[in-house]
Design an enzyme around this catalytic site. Sequence first.
Site, mmCIF file in Angstrom:
data_model
loop_
_atom_site.group_PDB
_atom_site.id
_atom_site.type_symbol
_atom_site.label_atom_id
_atom_site.label_comp_id
_atom_site.label_asym_id
_atom_site.label_seq_id
_atom_site.Cartn_x
_atom_site.Cartn_y
_atom_site.Cartn_z
ATOM 1 N N ARG A 131 3.046 2.190 2.645
ATOM 2 C CA ARG A 131 2.115 3.298 2.103
ATOM 3 C C ARG A 131 0.871 2.962 2.475
ATOM 4 N NH1 ARG A 131 0.083 6.295 -2.760
ATOM 5 N NH2 ARG A 131 0.090 4.369 -3.868
ATOM 6 N N THR A 175 5.393 -0.996 -5.165
ATOM 7 C CA THR A 175 5.081 -1.359 -6.215
ATOM 8 C C THR A 175 4.680 -0.307 -7.486
ATOM 9 O OG1 THR A 175 2.769 -1.572 -5.927
ATOM 10 C CG2 THR A 175 3.883 -3.552 -5.278
ATOM 11 N N SER A 176 4.448 0.751 -7.052
ATOM 12 C CA SER A 176 4.087 2.112 -7.933
ATOM 13 C C SER A 176 5.136 3.137 -8.101
ATOM 14 C CB SER A 176 2.686 2.459 -7.539
ATOM 15 O OG SER A 176 2.698 2.887 -6.273
ATOM 16 N N GLN A 204 1.418 -5.558 1.459
ATOM 17 C CA GLN A 204 1.182 -5.181 0.060
ATOM 18 C C GLN A 204 -0.319 -5.648 -0.234
ATOM 19 O OE1 GLN A 204 2.458 -2.578 -1.385
ATOM 20 N NE2 GLN A 204 0.988 -2.728 -3.098
ATOM 21 N N ARG A 241 -1.732 -18.115 5.070
ATOM 22 C CA ARG A 241 -2.102 -18.165 6.786
ATOM 23 C C ARG A 241 -2.052 -19.749 6.755
ATOM 24 N NH1 ARG A 241 -6.504 -13.849 7.053
ATOM 25 N NH2 ARG A 241 -5.116 -11.802 7.040
ATOM 26 N N CYS A 268 -8.334 -9.879 10.662
ATOM 27 C CA CYS A 268 -8.720 -8.761 11.750
ATOM 28 C C CYS A 268 -9.615 -9.104 12.744
ATOM 29 C CB CYS A 268 -8.824 -7.301 11.245
ATOM 30 S SG CYS A 268 -9.904 -7.527 9.709
ATOM 31 N N GLN A 297 -17.922 -4.162 11.044
ATOM 32 C CA GLN A 297 -16.420 -4.215 10.475
ATOM 33 C C GLN A 297 -16.286 -2.992 9.902
ATOM 34 O OE1 GLN A 297 -16.308 -8.927 9.633
ATOM 35 N NE2 GLN A 297 -14.337 -7.703 8.889
ATOM 36 N N ARG A 348 -20.297 -5.392 7.167
ATOM 37 C CA ARG A 348 -19.457 -4.027 7.078
ATOM 38 C C ARG A 348 -20.367 -2.880 7.495
ATOM 39 N NH1 ARG A 348 -14.541 -4.390 6.326
ATOM 40 N NH2 ARG A 348 -14.354 -5.316 4.271
ATOM 41 N N HIS A 380 -13.213 -2.292 14.568
ATOM 42 C CA HIS A 380 -14.218 -3.428 14.350
ATOM 43 C C HIS A 380 -14.920 -3.774 15.716
ATOM 44 C CE1 HIS A 380 -12.936 -4.052 10.346
ATOM 45 N NE2 HIS A 380 -12.116 -5.212 10.507
HETATM 46 P P1 NAP Z 1 -4.157 -0.773 1.366
HETATM 47 O O1 NAP Z 1 -4.495 0.439 2.137
HETATM 48 O O2 NAP Z 1 -4.967 -0.725 0.127
HETATM 49 O O3 NAP Z 1 -2.519 -0.434 0.848
HETATM 50 C C1 NAP Z 1 -2.020 -1.561 -0.218
HETATM 51 C C2 NAP Z 1 -1.022 -0.898 -1.115
HETATM 52 O O4 NAP Z 1 -1.733 -0.254 -1.967
HETATM 53 C C3 NAP Z 1 -0.243 0.130 -0.752
HETATM 54 O O5 NAP Z 1 0.888 -0.462 -0.159
HETATM 55 C C4 NAP Z 1 0.000 0.998 -1.928
HETATM 56 O O6 NAP Z 1 0.959 0.348 -2.619
HETATM 57 C C5 NAP Z 1 -1.210 0.891 -2.691
HETATM 58 N N1 NAP Z 1 -2.231 1.961 -2.779
HETATM 59 C C6 NAP Z 1 -2.793 2.455 -3.840
HETATM 60 N N2 NAP Z 1 -3.555 3.590 -3.486
HETATM 61 C C7 NAP Z 1 -3.255 3.991 -2.267
HETATM 62 C C8 NAP Z 1 -3.393 5.069 -1.406
HETATM 63 N N3 NAP Z 1 -4.270 5.899 -1.945
HETATM 64 N N4 NAP Z 1 -3.040 5.179 0.004
HETATM 65 C C9 NAP Z 1 -1.852 4.116 0.383
HETATM 66 N N5 NAP Z 1 -1.773 3.094 -0.633
HETATM 67 C C10 NAP Z 1 -2.221 2.870 -1.867
HETATM 68 O O7 NAP Z 1 -4.203 -2.415 1.779
HETATM 69 P P2 NAP Z 1 -4.293 -2.473 3.630
HETATM 70 O O8 NAP Z 1 -5.570 -2.243 4.121
HETATM 71 O O9 NAP Z 1 -3.033 -1.926 4.224
HETATM 72 O O10 NAP Z 1 -4.005 -4.121 3.473
HETATM 73 C C11 NAP Z 1 -2.860 -4.703 3.077
HETATM 74 C C12 NAP Z 1 -2.791 -6.411 3.351
HETATM 75 O O11 NAP Z 1 -3.282 -6.368 4.787
HETATM 76 C C13 NAP Z 1 -4.007 -6.996 2.326
HETATM 77 O O12 NAP Z 1 -3.504 -8.152 2.060
HETATM 78 C C14 NAP Z 1 -5.072 -7.007 3.609
HETATM 79 O O13 NAP Z 1 -6.005 -8.115 3.348
HETATM 80 C C15 NAP Z 1 -4.240 -7.319 4.892
HETATM 81 N N6 NAP Z 1 -5.013 -6.819 6.035
HETATM 82 C C16 NAP Z 1 -5.507 -5.613 6.075
HETATM 83 C C17 NAP Z 1 -6.332 -5.442 7.272
HETATM 84 C C18 NAP Z 1 -6.989 -4.163 7.297
HETATM 85 O O14 NAP Z 1 -7.674 -3.745 8.586
HETATM 86 N N7 NAP Z 1 -6.845 -3.293 6.435
HETATM 87 C C19 NAP Z 1 -6.213 -6.147 8.395
HETATM 88 C C20 NAP Z 1 -5.688 -7.644 8.153
HETATM 89 C C21 NAP Z 1 -4.873 -8.020 6.920
HETATM 90 P P3 NAP Z 1 2.263 0.916 -3.424
HETATM 91 O O15 NAP Z 1 3.101 2.339 -2.627
HETATM 92 O O16 NAP Z 1 3.178 -0.085 -3.667
HETATM 93 O O17 NAP Z 1 1.541 1.808 -4.755
#
Ligand code: NAP
Length: 369
Positions: A11, A38-39, A73, A102, A135, A162, A267, A274
């Site tokens: 999600r 998780t939620s 997640q 990593r 990234c 970024q 940022r 980016h």
């Molecule tokens: P994220 O968008 O914050 O989502 C992580 C989790 O937060 C979701 O699976 C969901 O879990 C929950 N969540 C809470 N509020 C939400 C909302 N409004 N919309 C969607 N989900 C929500 O995190 P992410 O950016 O995808 O990053 C995930 C991991 O990848 C992190 O460890 C990050 O460091 C890594 N990463 C990220 C990037 C990037 O560009 N963002 C790049 C490389 C690595 P539930 O469904 O279980 O509630």
Amino acid sequence: MKKTVGFIGWRGMVGSVLIQRMVEENNFSNIHAVFFSTSQPGKVGPNIQESNILQDAYNFDCLITMDIIISCQGGKYTDDTYQKLRSLGWNGYWIDAASSLRLHEDAIIVLDPINLQDIYSAINIGVKTFVGGNCTVSLMLMALGGLFFNNLIEWVLFSTYQAASGAGSRHIIELVKQMGYLYQSVENKLYKKKYSILDIEKTMSKSIQEINFPKQEFFAPLAGNVLPWIDCAMQNNQTKEEWKVQVEANKILNINNTIPIDGTCVRVGTFRCHSQAFTIKLKKDLSYSNIHNILQEHNNWIRIIPNNVHSTLNLLTPCAVTGTLNIAVGRIRKLNISTNLLSVFSVGDQLLWGAAEPLRRTLMILLST
Ligand code: NAP
């Protein structure tokens, strides 16, 4: 028999781009997908395969039945579950977007246009943990892969620009709220001649300081601002985001002599691409056509952008690259300081090559072995 693949974090920003890419490439036809949350366990998940009731992402009895788990997640979830699952005897493949694993000795950082052979070697010796890179690291290696591959780089200095999405979904929503807040503060003045541009600027600068200005996620305004700090502090005065670049890039490159890579991570108020400015010390002086060819030939996604105003403003920006797998590389020029010093600007979608795409491609590699 189809492998059972558990999706955690589908999600979120990275997870939803992963699912989107898998649908585009028809990757779900080869697997039995189980979606976790998780939620919201028990609720309905994405409408991709017949059984789409969300499983509890902390239900180890269910997790242990997966052949492969992909987690987008976040690091906390990985920390909470990975070791416990392994200690329960689970021997499946774990693919992760988070940084937690990593640098583990028994994990490989995956970016197959750079380290496909290392990925195959890892699979052959029984490695079970495959982690996407940071990234900016993945996007840098995709952009400069040809120079790294041909052993032409002595060191790299970078400045990043970024996007908000790198910090997660809540941050991108906050950026939009900040932009809306600023617009609303001056909306009634924009089209009235009695207000000078300084009136408008002053009103916006004041509204940025207001207590209600939305900054719960970034802790600072990002709209109308830049934030030269990402992640926590390291003891050597780098931020962790800056520290990751040399460490992760060299682990992916898997070479004997460390290539020094350092710079400043910043940022900016873009959404999901980016950008990075590189100063590269080359080991020898190369002609421009040589440099272009070496960069271009490394992978299919490189787009060399001619060094002129029209091409740069239309093709070398986050707006031009967003939502595509293209790695735009331009502003290629030798610096006045030395012909061995090369300046390059690059833009890539950090949710695609910067996060989800290497994970998707790793899943496909694992399914094909
Ligand atoms: P994220 O968008 O914050 O989502 C992580 C989790 O937060 C979701 O699976 C969901 O879990 C929950 N969540 C809470 N509020 C939400 C909302 N409004 N919309 C969607 N989900 C929500 O995190 P992410 O950016 O995808 O990053 C995930 C991991 O990848 C992190 O460890 C990050 O460091 C890594 N990463 C990220 C990037 C990037 O560009 N963002 C790049 C490389 C690595 P539930 O469904 O279980 O509630």
